[in-house]
Structure formats: structure tokens, C-alpha cells
Design a protein around this motif. Structure first.
Motif, PDB file in Angstrom:
ATOM      1  N   ARG A 126       0.806  -1.219   0.000  1.00 48.61           N
ATOM      2  CA  ARG A 126       0.000   0.000   0.000  1.00 48.61           C
ATOM      3  C   ARG A 126       0.840   1.269   0.000  1.00 48.61           C
ATOM      4  NH1 ARG A 126      -2.616  -3.938   2.758  1.00 48.61           N
ATOM      5  NH2 ARG A 126      -4.882  -4.131   2.456  1.00 48.61           N
ATOM      6  N   ALA A 127       2.145   1.118   0.057  1.00 47.77           N
ATOM      7  CA  ALA A 127       3.025   2.281   0.159  1.00 47.77           C
ATOM      8  C   ALA A 127       3.043   3.068  -1.147  1.00 47.77           C
ATOM      9  CB  ALA A 127       4.445   1.828   0.508  1.00 47.77           C
ATOM     10  N   PRO A 128       3.320   4.366  -1.087  1.00 47.89           N
ATOM     11  CA  PRO A 128       3.464   5.142  -2.321  1.00 47.89           C
ATOM     12  C   PRO A 128       4.628   4.626  -3.147  1.00 47.89           C
ATOM     13  CG  PRO A 128       4.210   6.407  -0.418  1.00 47.89           C
ATOM     14  CD  PRO A 128       3.543   5.183   0.125  1.00 47.89           C
ATOM     15  N   PHE A 129       4.581   4.878  -4.452  1.00 43.21           N
ATOM     16  CA  PHE A 129       5.628   4.401  -5.356  1.00 43.21           C
ATOM     17  C   PHE A 129       7.008   4.887  -4.928  1.00 43.21           C
ATOM     18  CE2 PHE A 129       2.961   3.643  -9.481  1.00 43.21           C
ATOM     19  CZ  PHE A 129       2.090   2.861  -8.746  1.00 43.21           C
ATOM     20  N   GLU A 130       7.069   5.991  -4.217  1.00 47.67           N
ATOM     21  CA  GLU A 130       8.366   6.562  -3.820  1.00 47.67           C
ATOM     22  C   GLU A 130       9.102   5.718  -2.780  1.00 47.67           C
ATOM     23  OE1 GLU A 130       5.980   9.656  -5.694  1.00 47.67           O
ATOM     24  OE2 GLU A 130       5.556   8.209  -4.083  1.00 47.67           O
ATOM     25  N   MET A 131       8.390   4.790  -2.150  1.00 44.34           N
ATOM     26  CA  MET A 131       8.994   4.000  -1.064  1.00 44.34           C
ATOM     27  C   MET A 131       9.479   2.647  -1.583  1.00 44.34           C
ATOM     28  SD  MET A 131       9.896   3.463   2.076  1.00 44.34           S
ATOM     29  CE  MET A 131       9.146   4.794   3.052  1.00 44.34           C
ATOM     30  N   TRP A 132      10.737   2.331  -1.294  1.00 40.32           N
ATOM     31  CA  TRP A 132      11.283   1.003  -1.527  1.00 40.32           C
ATOM     32  C   TRP A 132      11.881   0.507  -0.224  1.00 40.32           C
ATOM     33  CZ3 TRP A 132      16.028  -1.220  -0.684  1.00 40.32           C
ATOM     34  CH2 TRP A 132      16.185  -2.521  -1.168  1.00 40.32           C
ATOM     35  N   ALA A 133      11.640  -0.771   0.092  1.00 42.13           N
ATOM     36  CA  ALA A 133      12.189  -1.319   1.332  1.00 42.13           C
ATOM     37  C   ALA A 133      12.450  -2.807   1.174  1.00 42.13           C
ATOM     38  CB  ALA A 133      11.224  -1.087   2.495  1.00 42.13           C
ATOM     39  N   SER A 134      13.542  -3.256   1.764  1.00 41.71           N
ATOM     40  CA  SER A 134      13.921  -4.659   1.787  1.00 41.71           C
ATOM     41  C   SER A 134      13.756  -5.180   3.204  1.00 41.71           C
ATOM     42  CB  SER A 134      15.369  -4.833   1.332  1.00 41.71           C
ATOM     43  OG  SER A 134      15.804  -6.172   1.482  1.00 41.71           O
ATOM     44  N   CYS A 135      12.940  -6.228   3.357  1.00 43.25           N
ATOM     45  CA  CYS A 135      12.775  -6.894   4.646  1.00 43.25           C
ATOM     46  C   CYS A 135      13.718  -8.090   4.664  1.00 43.25           C
ATOM     47  CB  CYS A 135      11.331  -7.342   4.822  1.00 43.25           C
ATOM     48  SG  CYS A 135      10.985  -8.154   6.403  1.00 43.25           S
ATOM     49  N   GLN A 136      14.643  -8.097   5.609  1.00 46.23           N
ATOM     50  CA  GLN A 136      15.707  -9.095   5.626  1.00 46.23           C
ATOM     51  C   GLN A 136      15.612  -9.940   6.888  1.00 46.23           C
ATOM     52  OE1 GLN A 136      19.316  -6.837   5.125  1.00 46.23           O
ATOM     53  NE2 GLN A 136      18.649  -6.008   3.164  1.00 46.23           N
ATOM     54  N   SER A 184      15.660 -13.361  13.159  1.00 47.20           N
ATOM     55  CA  SER A 184      15.481 -11.935  13.424  1.00 47.20           C
ATOM     56  C   SER A 184      15.200 -11.214  12.112  1.00 47.20           C
ATOM     57  CB  SER A 184      16.730 -11.342  14.087  1.00 47.20           C
ATOM     58  OG  SER A 184      17.860 -11.486  13.246  1.00 47.20           O
ATOM     59  N   ALA A 185      14.618 -10.031  12.222  1.00 45.67           N
ATOM     60  CA  ALA A 185      14.254  -9.264  11.031  1.00 45.67           C
ATOM     61  C   ALA A 185      14.805  -7.848  11.115  1.00 45.67           C
ATOM     62  CB  ALA A 185      12.737  -9.224  10.874  1.00 45.67           C
ATOM     63  N   ARG A 186      15.081  -7.287   9.977  1.00 46.23           N
ATOM     64  CA  ARG A 186      15.556  -5.916   9.865  1.00 46.23           C
ATOM     65  C   ARG A 186      15.012  -5.335   8.568  1.00 46.23           C
ATOM     66  NH1 ARG A 186      19.903  -9.660   9.542  1.00 46.23           N
ATOM     67  NH2 ARG A 186      20.527  -9.979   7.385  1.00 46.23           N
ATOM     68  N   LEU A 187      15.075  -4.033   8.451  1.00 47.73           N
ATOM     69  CA  LEU A 187      14.550  -3.344   7.286  1.00 47.73           C
ATOM     70  C   LEU A 187      15.595  -2.352   6.808  1.00 47.73           C
ATOM     71  CD1 LEU A 187      11.592  -3.546   6.058  1.00 47.73           C
ATOM     72  CD2 LEU A 187      11.248  -1.268   6.995  1.00 47.73           C
ATOM     73  N   VAL A 188      15.784  -2.271   5.501  1.00 46.50           N
ATOM     74  CA  VAL A 188      16.656  -1.256   4.930  1.00 46.50           C
ATOM     75  C   VAL A 188      15.973  -0.760   3.672  1.00 46.50           C
ATOM     76  CG1 VAL A 188      18.008  -2.911   3.568  1.00 46.50           C
ATOM     77  CG2 VAL A 188      19.002  -0.695   4.146  1.00 46.50           C
ATOM     78  N   GLY A 189      16.108   0.543   3.380  1.00 44.77           N
ATOM     79  CA  GLY A 189      15.404   1.027   2.204  1.00 44.77           C
ATOM     80  C   GLY A 189      15.736   2.446   1.822  1.00 44.77           C
ATOM     81  N   CYS A 190      14.970   2.928   0.860  1.00 46.28           N
ATOM     82  CA  CYS A 190      15.221   4.234   0.265  1.00 46.28           C
ATOM     83  C   CYS A 190      13.881   4.861  -0.115  1.00 46.28           C
ATOM     84  CB  CYS A 190      16.104   4.055  -0.968  1.00 46.28           C
ATOM     85  SG  CYS A 190      16.548   5.587  -1.802  1.00 46.28           S
ATOM     86  N   SER A 215      25.681   5.162  -2.732  1.00 50.85           N
ATOM     87  CA  SER A 215      26.901   4.725  -2.048  1.00 50.85           C
ATOM     88  C   SER A 215      26.560   4.084  -0.702  1.00 50.85           C
ATOM     89  CB  SER A 215      27.841   5.914  -1.835  1.00 50.85           C
ATOM     90  OG  SER A 215      28.278   6.438  -3.075  1.00 50.85           O
ATOM     91  N   TYR A 216      25.576   4.633  -0.028  1.00 48.97           N
ATOM     92  CA  TYR A 216      25.121   4.063   1.239  1.00 48.97           C
ATOM     93  C   TYR A 216      24.579   2.650   1.024  1.00 48.97           C
ATOM     94  CZ  TYR A 216      21.998   3.408   5.285  1.00 48.97           C
ATOM     95  OH  TYR A 216      21.347   2.902   6.389  1.00 48.97           O
ATOM     96  N   MET A 217      23.717   2.495   0.030  1.00 50.05           N
ATOM     97  CA  MET A 217      23.153   1.180  -0.252  1.00 50.05           C
ATOM     98  C   MET A 217      24.237   0.193  -0.677  1.00 50.05           C
ATOM     99  SD  MET A 217      20.077   1.816   0.555  1.00 50.05           S
ATOM    100  CE  MET A 217      19.360   0.237   0.149  1.00 50.05           C
TER     101      MET A 217
END
Length: 514
Positions: free
Chosen positions: A289-299, A307-313, A351-353
Motif C-alpha cells: 500500500r506504500a506510495p511508489f516513492e517507497m522502496w524497502a527490503s525486509c531481511q 530476526s528481522a531488519r529493514l533497509v530502504g530508500c 553509495s550508502y546502499m
């Protein structure tokens, strides 16, 4: 997606590794290429081809006359380094020759010499192929890495040499104030990424890398240099956008439509052990349901418990990104143990990613080329989720007790879903996310690790994730043709047979053999 485990985990401050697959797969993506089957299938098992003169070796002396020292044979200086790909598990591969090409004419000369001898031929851009196809045993490596120029025209079109790595593309585009959606691993080659589709950290907003392809210069099996575009070789152009590297010819140059580079926001969140199921379940509903501008990886890191973590842009400002993340945290009902949200420029975000925030461009390259990034030794596999969330509890069960194994769920949807499955060769337009299964492995532990990775891959299929990403090419993947290409398989087979009727580019998962 060409999002690799090493760079994403580095962004989270945890360390790790994985990568996008050169002409075949990428970050836990190409397992087919990196590993073998559950019993460590040899990557040397290329299909036999019946050619007149196939028993005779190519005339390397003729090619040496054109390339000089850029044709590297066993015993030549530099061979021990040039023969290597990214995955150390494939270090036993010994190609008969590595041709370091600087032009399309060099590529044509390579094919003129090698064609008809029945040897494996593989083009190398970044060298990340999971199957080791970028270093075929006894074959010819057409190494494109010297063809790495990136030129941005006044109209925003980026002309990119086939050997460019993503960090080089990002840097050149950033200097021109432009962006191209692509993956996170800095040393992945643009060729393999694009040809397999190009899942990346800006895909939900801007689409896949292949969706941005305007045209490509391609040397086909007959040695002809062709331009593939909507108005020239349209079937080839269609196939190059997601049909997988190595199937149709050797691309020497790409032209991409780029976009102005806006400000971005990067983020990472860590959650306590025991909360993985809650986070996975909430993340799937939230990202859909997130806006197109949101990208996220659930790891998800395997363990007892996982365990779970999230990283994204996020394409936009920090405040809006934070509010969207608050919704995820509230839905999960779990308070993060770690949360970092920071605004960055396009290049700083990439560069961060990539795990290169504190590095120069030259440092964000492999150690073998004077950089600081090491090669890795791993086994990986993939699945593509369907349009609906999977059972989060059962995903967590798959990762329970699997220490040393990571599952990366990289979000799709958004702009990716706006095209029909047959608009390009990439068929997974309705997929909620790609799933990468990644595990570090030693040569002695490869068999056991492969078995574990395959169990998780097959478990995901039982939950409904039956597709797979060709850039995470997988030698033991059941029904791989349909898993990679879905309803586009028959058309792709026809294109491959048209442009390579003699199977010059044959390899174990060449689409013509599906």
C-alpha cells in the motif's frame, strides 16, 4: 534485484555479502550460476553442440594478432587474476582464454575465431554470475570491463558501455544531475543487471533498469553488429529487456532514458529476536500500500529464533519517510531496537546502499582492481512472490534454525507493476517482492549449504512463490524456464533460435533449451 547482501548489511552496520548476477543472476539471485544443484552440480556441464570442426581448438594466434596482450591465455601474465569471477566457489574454473575487449569490433573478432568450435563463450561485465558462466571452463571469456564509458547527452539519455559497473554509472549520472534505477551492489555490471530485468532500490518509483532501455548495440552469433530498439530488431529489443544475459548475443553498448535526480532518504531499522513473523507480515501489507516513492527490503536472518531488519530508500524528504515508517512499526506492534533515517543526495544514497559511504570511487571497486571490496564465497537462490502476501509465520519457520542464512525480500510493485507481463521479457510484473536466499559457504561445506538454501527456496514455492529471477540464476531450479520467464518463455525461445540457430552461446540454462 541486484541488491546484494553484503552492501545491504553494510548499510545496516552488520557486515555480510552477496551480489547481482552478471549475465545470469545477482545477489542470491543467480544461485543457478553460483552453485549447482543440491549435490553441487558442476558448472562445466555445458550442452554439447555438433559443429563441423568442433574437435579443433580455435586459432588463438589469429585473435592475438588483433588483441595483442589483451588476449590472455593460460601462462600469460595476469591470467590467474583475469580468469576469476566474483564467487570464490568458482575459482576452479579455467577458461581457455580471456579476451579483454575495447570495442564491438573486438567482440566480433572473438566470435569469428571461436564460432564453430563448440567451446563455451561467455560475456563478462561485472563477473557476478551465480553459475560461474562468466568464467566457463575451457571456454572463451569475452571480458567487456574495459568498455566502461558513461556519457550523458543533453537530452538526458545515458550511453553506457557494456562493461560499466553500477558505481561508475551512478557516479557519472550524479555529476550530470540524473539517475537510473538499478541495484545496490557497486561492482555488478550494468549488462547482466539490465538483461535480466534490473530489480533495484528505485524500482518502485522509476521501474526496472530494463524499462529504461532505449536501445542496445549487440553482436549476434553471426558476428553482425545490430542495433536493437523499438524500430530496429524489435523482437531482439523485447528479449533483451529481461530475457537474461548470454541468450541472444553480446551487448556492447546501452542507451538509457534517465530522470532528474531528486533528494532521497535512506533508512535502516533493526527489530528484536522473536519478532520476525510480526515484522514480515506487517511489511508485506505495508509495502503493498506504500506510495511508489517507497522502496524497502525486509531481511530475515536465520536463527533460533530468526530476526528481522529493514533497509530502504524513499524518493523524497526525511519527515515523510519517517511517517511512513511509523505506520509500519505500528502495524508490526514491535518497537525497533535500532532506527536510522537520513536524507542524502542520489550518489550518497547509492553509495550508502552499496556499503561505500566512506569510500572514494576508486575504493568502491574490487581489491583486484585497487579498491577495497573483497570477492565472496557463497550459495544463493531466489523466488518471486506472487501479488499477495505469503504466510509470515511459515516464512519464519523456514528460517528457524538456519544460522548463517539470510532471506532478503526486496519490494516490487509500484512502477514495475504498471506494465503488462509481456510488455518486456521480464514477466513478474505483479510480484509483491523478490526473495533472495543467501548463505556464505566454503568449498568443503558447499554441498550442505546448497541443500539448506534449496530447502528454503522450495519451501517458498510451497507457500506460493513459484517464480524466480533469472539474474539469480539457479542450476537446480525445477522448471526453470517457466520460473524465470512465465508466459514469455515460448517467444523468448523463438528469438534465441532466430539469432543463434547454431547455439554458439549455448550454456546449461540458455533459454533455447528450456
Amino acid at each position: 534485484m541486484t541488491v546484494d547482501r553484503r552492501s545491504l548489511l553494510t548499510a545496516l552496520g552488520v557486515g555480510g555479502a552477496a551480489v547481482l548476477a552478471g549475465t545470469q543472476r545477482a545477489a542470491a539471485q543467480d544461485r543457478a550460476g553460483l552453485n549447482g544443484a543440491g549435490s553441487a552440480v558442476s558448472v562445466d556441464a555445458w550442452p554439447a553442440r555438433a559443429h563441423i570442426g568442433a574437435h579443433l581448438p580455435p586459432d588463438w594466434r589469429a585473435l592475438r594478432k588483433r588483441l595483442g596482450s589483451r588476449l590472455v591465455l593460460p601462462g600469460d601474465p595476469g591470467y590467474s587474476g583475469y580468469r576469476l569471477g566474483f564467487n570464490q566457489l568458482n575459482d576452479g574454473q579455467r577458461p581457455a582464454a580471456v579476451a579483454r575487449c575495447t570495442s564491438a569490433a573486438d567482440v566480433q573478432a572473438c566470435l569469428d575465431v571461436a564460432r564453430g568450435h563448440g567451446i563455451p563463450i561467455a560475456a563478462r561485465s561485472g563477473g557476478h554470475s551465480y553459475l560461474g558462466y562468466s568464467v566457463p571452463n575451457g571456454g572463451l571469456v569475452i571480458d567487456l570491463r574495459l568498455m566502461s564509458q558513461v556519457h550523458v547527452r543533453p537530452d538526458g539519455t545515458a550511453v553506457v558501455g557494456a562493461g560499466a559497473r553500477l558505481i561508475e554509472v551512478y557516479t557519472a549520472l550524479a555529476h550530470a544531475g540524473r539517475l537510473l534505477p538499478a541495484g545496490s551492489c557497486p561492482t555488478v555490471g550494468v549488462s547482466g543487471l539490465t538483461l535480466g530485468g534490473g530489480i533495484g532500490v528505485l524500482a518502485r518509483k522509476y521501474g526496472l533498469t530494463c524499462d529504461r532501455l532505449v536501445s542496445a548495440e549487440v553482436v549476434t552469433a553471426d558476428g553482425r553488429l545490430r542495433t536493437a530498439s523499438p524500430g530496429s530488431e524489435p523482437d531482439l529489443y523485447w528479449a533483451l529487456r529481461g530475457g537474461g544475459g548470454g541468450n541472444f548475443g553480446v551487448v556492447t553498448q546501452f542507451s538509457f532514458k534517465t530522470e532528474p535526480a531528486p533528494g532521497l532518504t535512506v533508512f535502516s531499522l533493526g527489530f528484536p529476536r522473536g519478532s520476525a513473523a510480526s515484522v514480515i507480515g506487517a511489511w508485506q501489507e505495508w509495502i503493498a500500500r506504500a506510495p511508489f516513492e517507497m522502496w524497502a527490503s525486509c531481511q530475515v536472518a536465520g536463527g533460533n529464533p530468526p530476526s528481522a531488519r529493514l533497509v530502504g530508500c524513499y524518493v523524497g524528504g526525511q519527515d515523510r519517510a519517517s511517517r511512513l515508517l511509523d505506520r509500519l512499526v505500528a502495524a508490526a506492534g514491535v518497537r525497533p531496537t535500532r532506527r536510522n533515517v537520513a536524507p542524502k543526495s542520489y550518489l550518497a544514497a547509492m553509495s550508502y546502499m552499496a556499503g561505500c559511504s566512506n569510500d572514494t570511487l576508486s575504493q568502491c571497486h574490487p581489491v583486484s582492481e585497487g579498491g577495497r571490496l573483497p570477492r565472496e564465497s557463497f550459495v544463493a537462490a531466489s523466488r518471486m512472490l506472487g501479488p499477495h502476501p505469503l504466510d509470515a509465520g511459515r516464512i519464519t519457520d523456514l528460517m528457524t534454525g538456519r544460522r548463517g542464512v539470510d532471506l532478503l525480500l526486496d519490494s516490487l510493485g509500484g512502477a514495475v507493476s504498471q506494465l503488462r507481463p509481456d510488455a518486456t521479457a521480464f514477466p513478474h510484473r505483479s510480484s509483491l517482492a523478490s526473495a533472495q536466499v543467501y548463505a556464505s559457504a566454503t568449498p568443503s561445506g558447499r554441498r550442505a549449504t546448497t541443500h539448506t538454501v534449496d530447502e528454503i527456496r522450495d519451501g517458498l514455492a510451497r507457500l506460493g512463490a513459484t517464480g524466480a529471477y533469472v539474474n539469480y540464476i539457479d542450476a537446480s531450479l525445477p522448471d526453470w524456464g517457466h520460473a524465470y520467464y512465465g508466459g514469455n518463455l515460448n517467444r523468448l525461445k523463438a528469438v534465441a533460435r532466430h539469432y543463434d540457430p547454431d547455439r554458439v552461446f549455448a550454456f546449461r540454462q540458455n533459454v533455447a533449451f528450456a
